[in-house]
Enzyme design. Structure first.
Site, mmCIF file in Angstrom:
data_model
loop_
_atom_site.group_PDB
_atom_site.id
_atom_site.type_symbol
_atom_site.label_atom_id
_atom_site.label_comp_id
_atom_site.label_asym_id
_atom_site.label_seq_id
_atom_site.Cartn_x
_atom_site.Cartn_y
_atom_site.Cartn_z
ATOM 1 N N HIS A 47 0.856 -1.193 0.000
ATOM 2 C CA HIS A 47 0.000 0.000 0.000
ATOM 3 C C HIS A 47 0.888 1.238 0.000
ATOM 4 O O HIS A 47 2.051 1.188 0.409
ATOM 5 C CB HIS A 47 -0.889 0.017 1.249
ATOM 6 N N ASN A 48 0.317 2.330 -0.443
ATOM 7 C CA ASN A 48 1.029 3.608 -0.426
ATOM 8 C C ASN A 48 1.161 4.085 1.024
ATOM 9 O O ASN A 48 0.153 4.278 1.721
ATOM 10 C CB ASN A 48 0.268 4.633 -1.267
#
Length: 247
Positions: free
Chosen positions: A121-122
């Site tokens: 995930h970012n």
């Protein structure tokens, strides 16, 4: 593999199990000799090389995903559908394109899993939640190219032993001859011929001297013709470097 045999023989001790399997292998070799067959090991194209023991599978023959590359003689040991090794490669999405590459002669115990780059995930913003995948007006949260962490291909060398329920994280490189202890979480590269364990996995010890490791890497016995491997098997399974041919 012995772990699984003991699990399925709870009332037995390991020695009787080991002796029984050894006797079975000896009988197979004797029968082959009587039949006049050349004995150069099992057929790498046979998914289940141990007749009557389907929990061991040469998974090069059963993996269909083109982004999972397996070397000859590498096996997965699992009494619950050993052919379906791909279920243990998680978050492996084709649009990302990362590869899992496993060399020859690797031993993969039951429950070993590989987390691929699709799990990332970012982490640069305040929230790591992937809003964009749900649409309905949240498409504005679509990350830009390069926003999501990408650690590259996961590469396992040759003659690597991965213990029960080890977890390999994205982009990890594991060197030839390494041993991954049961339930280790491998988050960083593993040097050749080292033993690692823990969460996160750390080097417990080096299996051989630097000089010996360098020589083994140059010899690369796993790339020899199977006839040569068979002829030099006693030396390969020993720790006598002088017994191995120079080339």
């Amino acid at each position: 593999m012995w772990d699984e045999l003991v699990i399925y023989s709870k009332q037995a001790r390991i020695e009787p199990v080991r002796k029984g399997l050894t006797a079975w292998c000896t009988l197979e070799r004797t029968q082959s000799a009587l039949n006049g067959e050349n004995m150069y090991g099992p057929d790498p194209a046979n998914p289940h090389p141990m007749e009557g023991f389907p929990q061991v599978c040469f998974i090069k023959n059963t993996v269909k995903n083109p982004n999972i590359i397996i070397g000859d003689f590498t096996y997965y040991d699992d009494p619950e559908d050993s052919e379906n090794f791909e279920r243990n490669v998680l978050y492996h999405f084709p649009f990302i394109g990362d590869k899992l590459i496993i060399g020859k002669f690797c031993a993969i115990a039951r429950g070993v899993q590989f987390i691929m780059n699709g799990a990332n995930h970012n982490m640069a913003g305040f929230s790591t939640f992937p809003f964009y995948i749900f649409g309905n007006g949240w498409e504005t949260g679509q990350p830009q190219s390069g926003d999501l962490p990408y650690k590259g291909d996961t590469v396992i060398g040759n003659d690597v032993w991965m213990g029960y329920q080890a977890l390999i994280m994205p982009g990890v490189k594991i060197g030839n001859g390494a041993i991954i202890s049961s339930r280790s979480v491998v988050t960083s590269d593993v040097p050749a011929y080292s033993i690692v364990g823990g969460n996160p996995a750390r080097v417990i010890r080096q299996r051989f001297t630097d000089e010996t490791i360098s020589t083994l890497e140059k010899l690369a016995w796993w790339d020899w013709p199977v006839e040569k491997i068979t002829q030099n098997l006693p030396a390969i399974i020993s720790a006598d470097l002088e017994a191995l041919p120079d080339e």
